[in-house]
Design a protein around this motif. Sequence first.
Motif, PDB file in Angstrom:
ATOM      1  N   ARG A 180     -27.095   1.279  22.747  1.00  0.00           N
ATOM      2  CA  ARG A 180     -26.008   1.167  23.835  1.00  0.00           C
ATOM      3  C   ARG A 180     -24.672   0.782  23.339  1.00  0.00           C
ATOM      4  O   ARG A 180     -23.611   1.197  23.946  1.00  0.00           O
ATOM      5  N   HIS A 181     -24.434  -0.100  22.376  1.00  0.00           N
ATOM      6  CA  HIS A 181     -23.433  -0.416  21.862  1.00  0.00           C
ATOM      7  C   HIS A 181     -22.942   0.031  20.480  1.00  0.00           C
ATOM      8  O   HIS A 181     -21.752  -0.463  20.044  1.00  0.00           O
ATOM      9  N   GLY A 182     -23.897   0.690  19.635  1.00  0.00           N
ATOM     10  CA  GLY A 182     -23.462   0.877  18.328  1.00  0.00           C
ATOM     11  C   GLY A 182     -23.605  -0.132  17.484  1.00  0.00           C
ATOM     12  O   GLY A 182     -23.640  -1.615  17.939  1.00  0.00           O
ATOM     13  N   THR A 183     -23.308   0.010  16.118  1.00  0.00           N
ATOM     14  CA  THR A 183     -23.358  -1.004  15.014  1.00  0.00           C
ATOM     15  C   THR A 183     -22.200  -1.373  14.653  1.00  0.00           C
ATOM     16  O   THR A 183     -21.239  -0.557  15.135  1.00  0.00           O
ATOM     17  N   SER A 184     -22.172  -2.180  14.078  1.00  0.00           N
ATOM     18  CA  SER A 184     -20.650  -2.900  13.703  1.00  0.00           C
ATOM     19  C   SER A 184     -20.008  -1.802  12.653  1.00  0.00           C
ATOM     20  O   SER A 184     -18.862  -1.690  12.563  1.00  0.00           O
ATOM     21  N   GLU A 185     -20.813  -1.121  11.814  1.00  0.00           N
ATOM     22  CA  GLU A 185     -20.328  -0.088  10.729  1.00  0.00           C
ATOM     23  C   GLU A 185     -19.819   1.016  11.651  1.00  0.00           C
ATOM     24  O   GLU A 185     -18.928   1.556  11.444  1.00  0.00           O
ATOM     25  N   GLU A 186     -20.452   1.355  12.742  1.00  0.00           N
ATOM     26  CA  GLU A 186     -20.143   2.442  13.551  1.00  0.00           C
ATOM     27  C   GLU A 186     -18.884   2.276  14.197  1.00  0.00           C
ATOM     28  O   GLU A 186     -17.936   3.069  14.294  1.00  0.00           O
TER      29      GLU A 186
END
Length: 214
Positions: A180-186
Amino acid sequence: MKPTNRFFVVVYYVLGFLLRIIHPTTVEGLEKLPKSGVLLCSNHSSNWDPVLLGTRLPVNYRLHAMAKEELFKNPVLGWIIRKLGAFPVSRGNNDIQSVKTAIQVLKSGDNLLIFLEGTVIRNGIGCADGLPAHAKSGAAMIGVRTGAKLVPVFVDGEKKLFHRTRIIFGDPYEPVYTGRHGTSEEMQKIADDILAAAYALGGQAVGGKPLCET
């Protein structure tokens, strides 16, 4: 969208007229800029950047901008820039309130300007502590959570009186992420990609030559 306030309109035309004389600009790509719900993601090379950008967009573009909280400590200046659509952000901290304000701006259909590097990055040949331009991931996170149209923007670094400054708007960037919100790396990769796209509009590479951060 709400009508633009009269104070902004007066400042827009008066300041815009003066700037066209002392800091003329050449604008490219304005015709393909979406009209609402846009997150303008720009490089940041001078304190003139938000003023030059704001006065070259249409007067009814409903632009807001994140600005460093130090500017709001002066009550008169703080009142003026708030009326012009700016709101404070505490740099270097997780400023939840500024993120909430940014999200509200975009969800309302207004537009938001964020400088991806989070501070002014000036070309500094021979400077002692040269730092490469580095994107902050917050802009990507705000864009993903609101579904805003992410648009890279390039503003020429060197601002000389009576010399033209290029402002170039790029094509909207389509973020790629999981869940839904992606990862911090993304989020970091999205921010890095948009900053690279902004510099590429001006024919430059991120970190391609010595830079100083102020």
